[in-house]
Write a protein that holds these residues in place. Structure first.
Motif, PDB file in Angstrom:
ATOM      1  N   GLN A 251       0.832  -1.209   0.000  1.00  0.00           N
ATOM      2  CA  GLN A 251       0.000   0.000   0.000  1.00  0.00           C
ATOM      3  C   GLN A 251       0.870   1.264   0.000  1.00  0.00           C
ATOM      4  N   ALA A 252       1.872   1.294   0.884  1.00  0.00           N
ATOM      5  CA  ALA A 252       2.746   2.475   0.965  1.00  0.00           C
ATOM      6  C   ALA A 252       3.464   2.679  -0.377  1.00  0.00           C
ATOM      7  N   GLU A 253       3.924   1.581  -0.977  1.00  0.00           N
ATOM      8  CA  GLU A 253       4.613   1.681  -2.269  1.00  0.00           C
ATOM      9  C   GLU A 253       3.672   2.217  -3.347  1.00  0.00           C
ATOM     10  N   THR A 254       2.441   1.701  -3.303  1.00  0.00           N
ATOM     11  CA  THR A 254       1.465   2.126  -4.317  1.00  0.00           C
ATOM     12  C   THR A 254       1.181   3.617  -4.192  1.00  0.00           C
ATOM     13  N   VAL A 255       0.956   4.058  -2.946  1.00  0.00           N
ATOM     14  CA  VAL A 255       0.647   5.482  -2.738  1.00  0.00           C
ATOM     15  C   VAL A 255       1.813   6.342  -3.228  1.00  0.00           C
ATOM     16  N   LEU A 256       3.038   5.981  -2.828  1.00  0.00           N
ATOM     17  CA  LEU A 256       4.194   6.796  -3.219  1.00  0.00           C
ATOM     18  C   LEU A 256       4.385   6.768  -4.740  1.00  0.00           C
ATOM     19  N   MET A 257       4.277   5.561  -5.315  1.00  0.00           N
ATOM     20  CA  MET A 257       4.493   5.447  -6.758  1.00  0.00           C
ATOM     21  C   MET A 257       3.497   6.316  -7.523  1.00  0.00           C
TER      22      MET A 257
ATOM     23  N   ARG B  27       4.299   9.417  -9.954  1.00  0.00           N
ATOM     24  CA  ARG B  27       3.929   9.381 -11.382  1.00  0.00           C
ATOM     25  C   ARG B  27       2.912  10.456 -11.738  1.00  0.00           C
ATOM     26  N   GLY B  28       2.196  10.938 -10.729  1.00  0.00           N
ATOM     27  CA  GLY B  28       1.129  11.914 -10.970  1.00  0.00           C
ATOM     28  C   GLY B  28      -0.214  11.243 -10.818  1.00  0.00           C
ATOM     29  N   THR B  29      -0.995  11.743  -9.877  1.00  0.00           N
ATOM     30  CA  THR B  29      -2.292  11.130  -9.639  1.00  0.00           C
ATOM     31  C   THR B  29      -3.259  12.128  -9.026  1.00  0.00           C
TER      32      THR B  29
ATOM     33  N   GLY C 131      -6.255   8.056  -6.987  1.00  0.00           N
ATOM     34  CA  GLY C 131      -5.018   7.287  -7.061  1.00  0.00           C
ATOM     35  C   GLY C 131      -4.293   7.308  -5.730  1.00  0.00           C
ATOM     36  N   MET C 132      -4.321   8.457  -5.071  1.00  0.00           N
ATOM     37  CA  MET C 132      -3.580   8.603  -3.820  1.00  0.00           C
ATOM     38  C   MET C 132      -4.182   7.746  -2.703  1.00  0.00           C
ATOM     39  N   ALA C 133      -5.431   7.376  -2.860  1.00  0.00           N
ATOM     40  CA  ALA C 133      -6.075   6.537  -1.849  1.00  0.00           C
ATOM     41  C   ALA C 133      -5.473   5.130  -1.853  1.00  0.00           C
ATOM     42  N   GLY C 134      -4.715   4.797  -2.885  1.00  0.00           N
ATOM     43  CA  GLY C 134      -4.036   3.503  -2.921  1.00  0.00           C
ATOM     44  C   GLY C 134      -4.948   2.355  -3.296  1.00  0.00           C
ATOM     45  N   ILE C 135      -4.563   1.154  -2.820  1.00  0.00           N
ATOM     46  CA  ILE C 135      -5.327  -0.051  -3.165  1.00  0.00           C
ATOM     47  C   ILE C 135      -6.571  -0.090  -2.277  1.00  0.00           C
TER      48      ILE C 135
ATOM     49  N   ALA D 249       3.381   6.792   7.411  1.00  0.00           N
ATOM     50  CA  ALA D 249       2.816   8.102   7.040  1.00  0.00           C
ATOM     51  C   ALA D 249       2.054   7.983   5.718  1.00  0.00           C
ATOM     52  N   LEU D 250       2.635   7.260   4.770  1.00  0.00           N
ATOM     53  CA  LEU D 250       1.966   7.106   3.464  1.00  0.00           C
ATOM     54  C   LEU D 250       0.677   6.289   3.606  1.00  0.00           C
ATOM     55  N   LEU D 251       0.752   5.301   4.500  1.00  0.00           N
ATOM     56  CA  LEU D 251      -0.422   4.454   4.745  1.00  0.00           C
ATOM     57  C   LEU D 251      -1.572   5.296   5.294  1.00  0.00           C
ATOM     58  N   HIS D 252      -1.219   6.167   6.261  1.00  0.00           N
ATOM     59  CA  HIS D 252      -2.247   7.037   6.850  1.00  0.00           C
ATOM     60  C   HIS D 252      -2.795   8.005   5.811  1.00  0.00           C
ATOM     61  N   LEU D 253      -1.880   8.539   4.997  1.00  0.00           N
ATOM     62  CA  LEU D 253      -2.322   9.464   3.940  1.00  0.00           C
ATOM     63  C   LEU D 253      -3.353   8.753   3.042  1.00  0.00           C
ATOM     64  N   GLY D 254      -3.024   7.529   2.667  1.00  0.00           N
ATOM     65  CA  GLY D 254      -3.938   6.749   1.815  1.00  0.00           C
ATOM     66  C   GLY D 254      -5.304   6.587   2.471  1.00  0.00           C
ATOM     67  N   GLU D 255      -5.276   6.270   3.781  1.00  0.00           N
ATOM     68  CA  GLU D 255      -6.551   6.044   4.487  1.00  0.00           C
ATOM     69  C   GLU D 255      -7.389   7.318   4.551  1.00  0.00           C
ATOM     70  N   ILE D 256      -6.692   8.448   4.883  1.00  0.00           N
ATOM     71  CA  ILE D 256      -7.418   9.728   4.987  1.00  0.00           C
ATOM     72  C   ILE D 256      -8.028  10.083   3.630  1.00  0.00           C
ATOM     73  N   VAL D 257      -7.186   9.969   2.602  1.00  0.00           N
ATOM     74  CA  VAL D 257      -7.651  10.349   1.260  1.00  0.00           C
ATOM     75  C   VAL D 257      -8.801   9.445   0.829  1.00  0.00           C
ATOM     76  N   GLN D 258      -8.694   8.166   1.170  1.00  0.00           N
ATOM     77  CA  GLN D 258      -9.752   7.228   0.779  1.00  0.00           C
ATOM     78  C   GLN D 258     -11.111   7.657   1.341  1.00  0.00           C
ATOM     79  N   GLY D 259     -11.112   8.068   2.630  1.00  0.00           N
ATOM     80  CA  GLY D 259     -12.353   8.507   3.266  1.00  0.00           C
ATOM     81  C   GLY D 259     -12.904   9.762   2.599  1.00  0.00           C
ATOM     82  N   GLU D 260     -12.015  10.723   2.392  1.00  0.00           N
ATOM     83  CA  GLU D 260     -12.468  11.995   1.802  1.00  0.00           C
ATOM     84  C   GLU D 260     -12.916  11.792   0.361  1.00  0.00           C
ATOM     85  N   ASN D 261     -12.200  10.891  -0.262  1.00  0.00           N
ATOM     86  CA  ASN D 261     -12.527  10.544  -1.636  1.00  0.00           C
ATOM     87  C   ASN D 261     -13.943   9.979  -1.763  1.00  0.00           C
ATOM     88  N   GLU D 262     -14.261   9.076  -0.852  1.00  0.00           N
ATOM     89  CA  GLU D 262     -15.594   8.466  -0.878  1.00  0.00           C
ATOM     90  C   GLU D 262     -16.665   9.529  -0.694  1.00  0.00           C
TER      91      GLU D 262
END
Ligand SMILES: Nc1ncnc2c1ncn2[C@@H]1O[C@H](COP(=O)(O)OP(=O)(O)OP(=O)(O)O)[C@@H](O)[C@H]1O
Length: 474
Positions: free
Chosen positions: A132-138, A142-144, A148-152, A221-234
């Motif tokens: 997950q952390a790798e996916t978020v950073l990648m 790459r630009g997202t 995309g930032m919400a990860g898997i 930190a990236l994992l948390h970012l993904g989780e926060i973004v996922q919620g806001e995204n929804e």
């Protein structure tokens, strides 16, 4: 240790009691641990747990051994296991698609077959916190966007199969620790270093560097970012869907018409989301358009001018008609669809550009005086006041007419604009003329010419098959 996993899974609420779960097992440590954990908890949770392994034939003999290994692992634990061997390298060779996409498609089709075979409705995969952390950073690199930032996603549905990833917040070292504790020996995937070059660069080089120089907990930190973004995204996605419903005027599978002003009354973030939703609806989610095009469309709508057409990728077009914004696979109606027809009197003349026919009838005044009624598509004229042949034609630059009940000439174009006829339809709308002047714009207005009077001897009734602007030119 199993207790920690039990608690974690409970907390996640991805799996409830009596679930029927298929586990995708590659033979690597993560998926073997997932299978083992779910199997161990299956009795108390009353789960049905089965495994599925696909031999992609990427590594010849080695892949075949992976399959045998997974089968043996399952046999020892009495876990039903589906395996298939598919020549994915050949599929990739024969296909024009991205190789990873071809492999993914083959694997997911196999998961569906296996789930059907065992009558299961959930698929558990062993992606973990490092993935997950790798996916978020990648994706950031790459630009997202937010999606995309919400990860898997931890949970999603694909053709009736609910895909869950229970390990998404568990780091790999914990899975390895579990494997060591319970004597689980994974297969080593020799292709990992080749096929996952970019991921390995992040995993083996970038993360150690960032952890040393910037933040020792960068992955968390990236994992948390993904989780926060996922919620806001929804949240914002739900809002966008709601707003979109209100701005859509009408839609069919290959066309959407939205209300421009209402669209612009929303925040740019929602505008972008709504355009994205429109694209994914029209393009069937297969080839969504990126940020540049989404922003281009938002900017173009803001511009407000009505005379431009936007050519978008994948055969999509957008244009404006007053407040309407139209997205369609059909191109904007062409300008040069001029036509001219001599109207048969009496008789029937078919206007192929409009797909409608025009009927004319001549009657003596006394015959018709009681039942002459004009409507938008019927007009009556004093036959003797008509000069020469009657023709039906498209508008020419500079055309003017005198409207019934008004004095002075008015430009036909302005009459059409006042009636809010769109630019494309202005070029298609028929005009009924005699040799000298315009008598009638069917569907719109008639002139003050050849209006029957009590002195009229013969009445010409002209009736055009009613048409809607939707029927032609679009
Ligand atoms: N050949 C396969 N057959 C069935 N499922 C698979 C296969 N390869 C991967 N999966 C599933 O997809 C998940 C993600 O795959 P990915 O290739 O990213 O991970 P991996 O490094 O192979 O993980 P693992 O350590 O579990 O082998 C795996 O954890 C597993 O659940």
């Amino acid at each position: 240790m199993i207790n920690r996993f039990r608690d974690l899974l409970k907390q996640k609420r991805l799996l409830s009691k009596h679930e029927k779960i298929l586990v995708g097992v590659s033979g690597g440590v993560d998926s073997l641990v997932l299978l083992d954990v779910l199997h161990k908890l299956s009795k108390e949770e009353q789960w049905t747990v089965c495994a599925a392994h696909l031999d992609h034939q990427f590594r010849g003999q080695e892949s075949a051994e992976d399959a045998r290994y997974v089968q043996q692992f399952c046999k020892e634990r009495n876990i039903p296991c589906a395996t298939e061997s598919i020549d994915v390298p050949k599929l990739i060779k024969d296909s024009k698609e991205n190789p990873q996409e071809v492999a993914r498609k083959a694997r997911y089709e196999f998961y569906h077959r296996a789930a059907n075979q065992f009558q299961l409705n959930k698929l558990a995969l062993a992606h973990h916190a490092n993935d997950q952390a790798e996916t978020v950073l990648m994706r950031i690199l790459r630009g997202t966007g937010m999606e995309g930032m919400a990860g898997i996603p931890e949970q999603r549905e694909e053709n009736g199969l609910l895909i869950v990833r229970p390990f998404l917040t568990i780091f790999k070292d914990e899975l390895e620790h579990y494997a060591e504790t319970y004597g689980i020996i994974p297969r080593l995937d020799s292709s990992n270093l080749k096929t996952k070059y970019r991921r390995n660069f992040i995993r083996l080089k970038l993360f150690p560097l960032l952890e040393k120089e910037i933040n020792p907990s960068v992955q968390t930190a990236l994992l948390h970012l993904g989780e926060i973004v996922q919620g806001e995204n929804e949240l914002i996605q739900e809002m966008s869907k709601d707003k979109l419903k209100a701005i859509i005027k009408w839609k069919k599978h290959n066309k959407i018409v939205i209300k421009g002003k209402l669209f612009l009354s929303h925040h740019l973030a929602l505008q972008r989301r709504m355009i994205k939703l429109i694209f994914s609806y029209l393009l069937q989610e297969q080839q969504n358009l990126g940020f540049i095009h989404i922003d281009q469309v938002c900017g173009w709508i803001r511009e407000g001018r009505t005379s431009t057409e936007l050519v978008l990728p994948h055969g999509l077009f957008a244009w404006k008609e007053y407040d309407d914004i139209i997205f369609s696979f059909e191109q904007y109606p062409k300008q040069n669809q001029e036509y001219i027809y001599k109207v048969l009197i009496p008789g029937n003349t078919y206007i192929k550009e409009l797909g409608v026919s025009i009927d004319t009838r001549l009657d003596s005044w006394s015959d018709t005086v009681s039942n002459v009624s004009e409507d938008r598509f019927t007009a009556v004229f004093d036959w003797e006041a008509i000069q020469g042949d009657l023709i039906l034609r498209t508008r020419k630059t500079g055309d003017r007419m005198t409207l019934l009940g008004m004095s002075g000439h008015k430009k036909v174009k302005d009459i059409m604009i006042d009636a809010k006829v769109s630019r494309g339809h202005r070029e298609l709308l028929p005009l009924l003329c005699d040799q000298k002047q315009i008598l009638w714009i069917p569907g719109l207005r008639r002139s003050n010419l050849a209006v029957p009077t009590p002195q009229t001897k013969q009445i010409l009734t002209v009736r055009i098959q009613p048409f809607s602007f939707d029927n032609f030119g679009r």
